[in-house]
Design a protein around this motif. Structure first.
Motif, short mmCIF file in Angstrom:
data_model
loop_
_atom_site.label_atom_id
_atom_site.label_comp_id
_atom_site.label_asym_id
_atom_site.label_seq_id
_atom_site.Cartn_x
_atom_site.Cartn_y
_atom_site.Cartn_z
N SER A 59 22.19 8.03 -9.52
CA SER A 59 20.79 7.73 -9.85
C SER A 59 20.06 8.91 -10.48
N SER B 294 18.29 10.94 -9.02
CA SER B 294 16.97 10.91 -8.42
C SER B 294 17.09 11.20 -6.93
N SER C 253 14.65 10.23 -4.85
CA SER C 253 13.66 9.33 -4.25
C SER C 253 14.13 8.81 -2.89
N TYR D 170 17.43 17.69 -8.45
CA TYR D 170 16.80 16.52 -9.05
C TYR D 170 15.29 16.49 -8.84
N SER D 171 14.80 17.41 -8.02
CA SER D 171 13.34 17.55 -7.84
C SER D 171 12.79 18.65 -8.75
#
Length: 292
Positions: free
Chosen positions: A77, A79, A81, A132-133
């Motif tokens: 992904s 991500s 999240s 990814y952040s």
């Protein structure tokens, strides 16, 4: 039972030496003789000990891949999240302290082996979450700090057993606290995001099994209470996973709300069309009816 014993004993008495030695190393001479040579299934003490050893080895084996689905979800992904960095930071710190405490106390590997396996996977997940952040520099700092902490915890010269014991008490608290940010993240986002269901439910079963193995093999209340508290919060996470199974995250909901006005302008509903047609006054056109 005597018939079963008579049928099995010729096999158990003639096992190859490597298998026999492995069995003795796992459950000891006393229980090996009782369960395999004498086939005494009424020996509850040895039976519970053997079950505990089997479960412990199973947990260690399963833990080697327990976080792989979470790692793959993050990689696919791209991500982070739904995955809490704080939760993984606290859990990784807790696992590092617990690993050092168990190793330096000489406890059986089957009672804590998964700690090492999960710790390595947690480091990978934490680095991915930071990457990814958009915080790659913090990922490098995290790895460096973790390595320095490991050297200190495993060194008898740098840290005495008494101090390590107090840290283990704190590690139990960290392990419990590590679940709270993840629970809060799911609650605030209204969904589980990239959190892996496989990992959550394996943690739940693993912590429950660890309560049993600790009662059987490790006489340490600090470790026991940590597993009990961990199981309680793992249960909350599992219930959240079930509750939000098909629920979209708050981010997705926000996108849907933003898209709604534009779609409504392009595609008016039947009710809107009906309302506008009834509100429009009818114009009076010429009639074709003949007069007179």
């Amino acid at each position: 039972m005597d018939a079963v014993r008579t049928a099995l004993q010729p096999i158990t008495h003639n096992l190859p030496a490597p298998i026999r030695d492995l069995g003795v190393s796992i459950i000891g001479d006393k229980c090996y003789k009782a369960l395999l040579l004498d086939i005494d299934v009424e020996n509850t003490e040895c039976l519970k000990y053997a079950i505990s050893k089997g479960l412990g080895i199973g947990i260690v084996g399963a833990s080697s891949i327990v976080k792989v689905p979470q790692i793959l979800k993050l990689l696919n992904s791209k991500s982070a999240s739904g995955v809490s960095f704080l939760a993984y930071l606290l859990e990784t710190s807790s696992y590092l302290i617990s690993l050092a405490y168990n190793v330096r106390n000489g406890f059986p590997f089957s009672t804590y082996g998964e700690t090492a396996m999960v710790l390595a996977q947690n480091v990978i997940i934490t680095v991915l979450v930071l990457h990814y952040s958009g915080k790659a520099s913090m990922a490098a700092l995290f790895v460096a700090a973790l390595a320095a902490s490991a050297v200190t915890l495993f060194s008898e010269q740098a840290l005495g057993m008494k101090e390590l014991g107090w840290l283990q008490v704190g590690a139990g608290g960290l392990g419990v606290a590590s679940k709270i940010p993840q629970i809060a993240a799911i609650w605030s986002q209204g969904g589980t995001g990239q959190l892996s269901a496989y990992t959550v439910f394996n943690y739940l079963l693993g912590s429950l099994t660890r309560i049993f193995t600790t009662l059987q093999e490790v006489d340490d209340k600090v470790i026991l209470y940590g597993f009990v508290a961990g199981f309680t919060l793992n249960l909350v996470l599992a219930l959240q996973m079930v509750y939000y199974w098909n629920a979209p995250s708050a981010k997705v909901k926000g996108k849907r709300k933003e898209a709604l006005p534009a779609n409504s302008l392009l595609n008016p509903s039947y009710a809107e069309v009906t309302a506008s047609s009834t509100a429009r006054p009818r114009s009076k056109g010429p009639t074709t009816r003949r007069r007179g």
